[in-house]
Design a protein around this motif. Structure first.
Motif, PDB file in Angstrom:
ATOM      1  N   GLY A  68      -2.724  -7.277   3.787  1.00  0.00           N
ATOM      2  CA  GLY A  68      -2.921  -8.590   3.193  1.00  0.00           C
ATOM      3  C   GLY A  68      -2.966  -8.591   1.675  1.00  0.00           C
ATOM      4  N   ILE A  69      -2.618  -7.458   1.041  1.00  0.00           N
ATOM      5  CA  ILE A  69      -2.654  -7.430  -0.417  1.00  0.00           C
ATOM      6  C   ILE A  69      -1.374  -8.037  -0.962  1.00  0.00           C
ATOM      7  N   LYS A  70      -1.526  -9.030  -1.840  1.00  0.00           N
ATOM      8  CA  LYS A  70      -0.327  -9.708  -2.349  1.00  0.00           C
ATOM      9  C   LYS A  70      -0.129  -9.464  -3.848  1.00  0.00           C
ATOM     10  N   ASP A  71      -1.179  -9.051  -4.523  1.00  0.00           N
ATOM     11  CA  ASP A  71      -1.155  -8.864  -5.972  1.00  0.00           C
ATOM     12  C   ASP A  71      -0.095  -7.831  -6.379  1.00  0.00           C
ATOM     13  N   LYS A  72       0.954  -8.318  -7.048  1.00  0.00           N
ATOM     14  CA  LYS A  72       2.086  -7.460  -7.368  1.00  0.00           C
ATOM     15  C   LYS A  72       1.701  -6.264  -8.234  1.00  0.00           C
ATOM     16  N   TYR A  73       0.872  -6.545  -9.279  1.00  0.00           N
ATOM     17  CA  TYR A  73       0.525  -5.455 -10.197  1.00  0.00           C
ATOM     18  C   TYR A  73      -0.305  -4.405  -9.495  1.00  0.00           C
ATOM     19  N   PHE A  74      -1.210  -4.902  -8.668  1.00  0.00           N
ATOM     20  CA  PHE A  74      -2.035  -3.965  -7.920  1.00  0.00           C
ATOM     21  C   PHE A  74      -1.157  -3.072  -7.046  1.00  0.00           C
ATOM     22  N   ILE A  75      -0.209  -3.703  -6.352  1.00  0.00           N
ATOM     23  CA  ILE A  75       0.669  -2.924  -5.472  1.00  0.00           C
ATOM     24  C   ILE A  75       1.478  -1.922  -6.280  1.00  0.00           C
ATOM     25  N   GLN A  76       2.015  -2.383  -7.426  1.00  0.00           N
ATOM     26  CA  GLN A  76       2.813  -1.481  -8.259  1.00  0.00           C
ATOM     27  C   GLN A  76       2.008  -0.265  -8.708  1.00  0.00           C
ATOM     28  N   GLU A  77       0.806  -0.563  -9.171  1.00  0.00           N
ATOM     29  CA  GLU A  77      -0.047   0.531  -9.645  1.00  0.00           C
ATOM     30  C   GLU A  77      -0.369   1.524  -8.542  1.00  0.00           C
ATOM     31  N   ARG A  78      -0.711   0.940  -7.367  1.00  0.00           N
ATOM     32  CA  ARG A  78      -1.100   1.799  -6.267  1.00  0.00           C
ATOM     33  C   ARG A  78       0.082   2.644  -5.781  1.00  0.00           C
ATOM     34  N   VAL A  79       1.268   2.048  -5.764  1.00  0.00           N
ATOM     35  CA  VAL A  79       2.451   2.791  -5.339  1.00  0.00           C
ATOM     36  C   VAL A  79       2.679   3.967  -6.284  1.00  0.00           C
ATOM     37  N   GLU A  80       2.587   3.677  -7.584  1.00  0.00           N
ATOM     38  CA  GLU A  80       2.816   4.747  -8.551  1.00  0.00           C
ATOM     39  C   GLU A  80       1.782   5.859  -8.390  1.00  0.00           C
ATOM     40  N   LYS A  81       0.528   5.450  -8.250  1.00  0.00           N
ATOM     41  CA  LYS A  81      -0.543   6.439  -8.120  1.00  0.00           C
ATOM     42  C   LYS A  81      -0.342   7.289  -6.857  1.00  0.00           C
ATOM     43  N   SER A  82       0.017   6.619  -5.758  1.00  0.00           N
ATOM     44  CA  SER A  82       0.180   7.361  -4.503  1.00  0.00           C
ATOM     45  C   SER A  82       1.340   8.333  -4.598  1.00  0.00           C
ATOM     46  N   LEU A  83       2.429   7.881  -5.228  1.00  0.00           N
ATOM     47  CA  LEU A  83       3.576   8.775  -5.368  1.00  0.00           C
ATOM     48  C   LEU A  83       3.220   9.962  -6.272  1.00  0.00           C
ATOM     49  N   LYS A  84       2.395   9.686  -7.301  1.00  0.00           N
ATOM     50  CA  LYS A  84       1.967  10.799  -8.166  1.00  0.00           C
ATOM     51  C   LYS A  84       1.100  11.766  -7.379  1.00  0.00           C
ATOM     52  N   ASP A  85       0.146  11.214  -6.628  1.00  0.00           N
ATOM     53  CA  ASP A  85      -0.730  12.066  -5.820  1.00  0.00           C
ATOM     54  C   ASP A  85       0.070  12.898  -4.821  1.00  0.00           C
ATOM     55  N   ALA A  86       1.172  12.330  -4.354  1.00  0.00           N
ATOM     56  CA  ALA A  86       1.973  13.062  -3.376  1.00  0.00           C
ATOM     57  C   ALA A  86       3.026  13.938  -4.070  1.00  0.00           C
ATOM     58  N   ALA A  87       2.907  14.095  -5.398  1.00  0.00           N
ATOM     59  CA  ALA A  87       3.803  14.952  -6.184  1.00  0.00           C
ATOM     60  C   ALA A  87       5.265  14.575  -6.005  1.00  0.00           C
TER      61      ALA A  87
END
Lengths: 252, 243, 284
Positions: A114-133
């Motif tokens: 249910g998360i719709k906030d674009k910036y939040f999603i963008q940030e989280r995607v980037e962080k997750s991809l970084k965490d996953a190397a």
């Protein structure tokens, strides 16, 4: 043991008439890597899938006993299975990216929550991809289809996808079994980095891998938990003959 | 045996023997034409044709399946009928043979597509074993693949037969619909489906005749149900064996 | 040349003959109808009422009737067919009851169309007292296409790898979320392909509408769903067997046949294009 994140208490699992897990009791320690080894069909994957109730998907199964997550029984009828799965992430044996873009794959779990906030999603995607190397390899082609990635990259993408919903526990079902040695090594390094933040349980067919990455090792055989101890103990000084036979490659 | 619901001097009769004979005669005639052609085409597609040719021909065969039955029946009247009349020197060609030919056209796509699937799912190891022993491709096809795919092929033929038994419009238009027991393929026949189609529009609701027509429908339902059931079981068994 | 090689060449040529015969049959059917029907096709033929005892004029009411009935068929069979398929494939437990239901559905798809016609007479015309009309005929055809739609849709759902469902569930999706966001998008074109193929078959069917609403001759268009209607396949049947001046109206019959197969093939073509697009976006 202290700091037990997960406790299995006399856990039994039946698939039809088949008694797959027999009285399994174990405690999984927070922020450690716990490896599960054992011959094919010993119930190790079933046990893993019991921890986020993925076995619910299969019909004709029966469960006895408890699995406690932070002290609460996940098989309690009051528990919401969807909540459990958000808390307990899972990475599958065969990497299973969805046929969407790389970005949408990682964002999927956020959007269905249910998360719709674009910036939040963008940030989280980037962080997750970084965490996953994986960030460095994909940051310029986030809109490309996930199937264009190599096998190892796909599996790290699946890990990123799981991390994006911020679970506390990561279940990994032979995550490197379909990968080449280089890609495997990358996944193993990643697991090593992730354990400071997550409690990781990994099923593996490969004993060297268990020895390399896990802090604790559980040995399953014919549905029973035969031996469970510090990895160093299991691999150097197993208390049971059968464990030693398996580890030294006499069967399996 | 005799169907005569509108007899004026005698008691009306409601026997469906002649219709059942007619139905099976037309359907079996159709299979006699469609089975060899269908299996031959399926074998060609699975074993002889190049992948490109197969990609073109398969949808073309599906087009045949898409032709509405009433159009096929129409061709029975305007083309097949006159042709039969000419060849056999009979006054008109609306008879069992005409019906069989048309039903064969309608059954062929079913038989081709299911038989081809069956032939394709014969494990490669069978084929390779036969070729490795020095068999030609033809020998491999005839002695290994077709026997291995047999139950799938049988199921295909049964399904084709189910379609033929239940088909209404083509038979209605092409077989002449005489009510007697036919003596040969050049006789006019009346099937169960056509009797319903011809008479239901003309009988009053809730009369004996009306119910008799529904009884024919029930018999038809049961017969096609059994035929489809058998093909389903054969297919199921065969899928198990392959897996 | 060795005997075995000769045998192989003969055998393969025999098969080729079979294939060519099948193709020739199709080619002949299409050639005959197109060559003799094309001359009849005109703007008037498509848009005018039949006149002078159907010996002249056009076939507009038959075209409109077929379109209307097919729309009703679609309204019944698309939501119910897809819904049933989603239930069966995603929600139903794999037990004997489900297997029985599935088997019955497959068997229903082989039930002769005239039996559906009889059923439509009992259920819609008589029991529900709708009468012989567009609605009864559409509902009858809808019932007939349901088993096809369900089977084809279930097949499409089965082709979506299980990992898509598990992957979504493991991320905390509810079952319906997983299906809606991660299964249906990849199954929908397959489901539509099967459904459209079913509809095209329904549009060409005659037997089920014989007694549920099709009319011999109506010089007007249906004004409501409770009117009788003319339909292309039934019109072709009438023009080729029941008309009092059969040879005189033969060109009209050919024209009707051409319009009918064009409509049916257009739907099939649409379904085929969908399928090819589906193959391109194949998921692995």
């Amino acid at each position: 043991m202290e700091n037990a994140k997960i406790k299995a208490l006399d856990f039994n699992f039946y698939y039809g008439a088949h008694h797959v897990l027999k009285n399994v009791s174990a405690e999984v320690i927070a922020n450690k890597v716990t490896g599960i080894i054992g011959p094919s069909g010993c119930g190790k994957s079933t046990f893993l899938r019991s921890i986020n109730r993925m076995n619910d998907v299969i019909s004709d199964v029966k469960v006895e006993g408890k699995i406690l997550l932070d002290g609460k029984n996940i098989y309690d009828p009051e528990m919401d299975v969807v909540d459990i799965r958000r808390q307990v992430g899972m990475v599958f044996q065969k990497s299973n990216p969805f046929p969407k873009s790389i970005f949408d794959n990682v964002a999927y779990g956020l959007r269905i929550n249910g998360i719709k906030d674009k910036y939040f999603i963008q940030e989280r995607v980037e962080k997750s991809l970084k965490d996953a190397a994986l960030w460095g390899e994909v940051k310029d082609r986030l809109q490309k289809n996930a199937f264009e990635l190599s096998g190892g990259q796909q599996q790290r993408l699946c890990i990123a996808r799981t991390l994006a919903v911020e679970p506390e526990i990561l279940l990994m079902d032979e995550p490197a079994s379909a990968l080449d040695p280089t890609a495997t090594l990358k996944i193993e390094e990643l697991i090593h980095q992730l354990k400071s933040k997550y409690t990781i349980i990994i099923v593996t067919h490969n004993m060297q891998q268990a020895a390399r990455i896990s802090d604790y090792t559980a040995f399953f055989m014919l549905g029973e938990l035969v031996e469970y101890d510090l990895t160093s103990m299991i691999f150097t000084n197993p208390s049971k003959k059968i464990t030693e036979d398996y580890i030294t490659g006499r069967f399996g | 045996m005799t169907w005569n619901p509108t007899a004026s001097y005698t008691e009306p009769e409601y026997g469906i023997g002649a219709m059942i004979i007619g139905t099976f005669m037309v359907s079996i005639g159709a299979l006699a034409i469609a089975v060899p052609l269908g299996i031959g085409t399926a074998a060609y597609l699975s074993d002889v044709a190049s992948p490109r040719v197969r990609e073109i021909i398969k949808p073309v065969v599906e087009i045949l399946a898409g032709i509405p039955s009433v159009v096929v029946g129409f061709l029975g009247i305007v083309f097949v009928g006159p042709a039969i009349a000419k060849v056999f020197h009979i006054p008109n060609g609306l008879n069992a043979l005409n019906g069989s030919i048309l039903l064969a056209v309608m059954a062929i796509p079913t038989i081709v597509s299911i038989s081809e699937d069956a032939l394709k799912s014969v494990p490669r190891s069978f084929t390779e074993a036969s070729l490795a022993l020095g068999g030609t491709k033809w020998q491999t096809l005839a002695r290994v693949k077709i026997p291995a795919a047999m139950s799938g092929i049988i199921a295909a033929c049964m399904l084709g037969m189910g379609r033929a038994i239940g088909e209404t419009m083509t038979v209605l238009m092409a077989t002449g619909c005489a009510q007697a027991v036919p003596h040969g393929f050049l006789d006019s026949v009346r099937t169960m489906t056509t009797t319903i189609a011809i008479e239901l529009g003309e009988v009053p609701f809730n009369t004996t005749h009306y119910y008799a027509l529904f009884a024919i429908g029930l018999v038809l339902f049961i017969i096609t149900f059994i035929v489809n059931m058998i093909s389903e079981m054969v297919l199921h068994k065969y899928q198990k064996v392959v897996k | 040349m060795k005997k075995r090689q000769l045998q192989e060449i003969l055998g393969f040529n025999l098969l080729r003959v079979c294939m060519v015969l099948v193709l020739l049959t199709l080619a002949f059917i299409l050639y005959d109808i197109i060559s003799k029907g094309a001359g009849k096709i005109s703007w008037e033929f498509l848009t005018a009422m039949p006149r002078n005892g159907m010996k002249e004029g056009g076939i507009l009411p038959a075209i409109v009737g077929t379109v209307l009935v097919t729309v009703i068929t679609a309204i019944l069979s698309i939501p119910f067919g897809m819904g049933a398929a989603i239930y069966l494939n995603e929600y139903a437990k794999d037990n004997n009851l489900t297997r029985l239901i599935r088997m019955s559905i497959r068997n229903l798809s082989g039930v002769p169309s005239i039996v559906y016609g009889l059923f439509g007479v009992i259920l819609f015309v008589q029991a529900m007292n709708i009468g012989t009309c567009v609605l009864s005929a559409g509902l009858t055809l809808g019932l007939m296409t349901l088993p096809w739609t369900i089977t084809a849709s279930e097949e499409a759902l089965k082709n979506v790898p299980n990992s898509f469902r598990e992957g979504a569930l493991a991320l905390g999706a509810t079952k319906w979320q997983a299906i809606r966001t991660n299964v249906l998008p990849y199954a929908i074109s397959g489901m539509l392909t099967g459904t459209i193929l079913g509809l095209s078959r329904a549009a060409g069917e005659t037997a089920p509408i014989l007694f549920t609403g099709a009319a011999f001759y109506l010089p007007f268009l249906p004004r409501s769903l409770f009117d009788q209607f003319m339909a292309l396949p039934y019109h072709l049947y009438i023009m080729s067997t029941q008309h009092h001046a059969i040879t005189q109206v033969r060109p009209i019959a050919y024209g009707t046949a051409l319009v009918l197969i064009t409509a049916v093939f257009a739907m099939n073509l649409f379904a085929t294009i969908l399928r090819y697009r589906l193959r391109k976006t194949k998921m692995e």
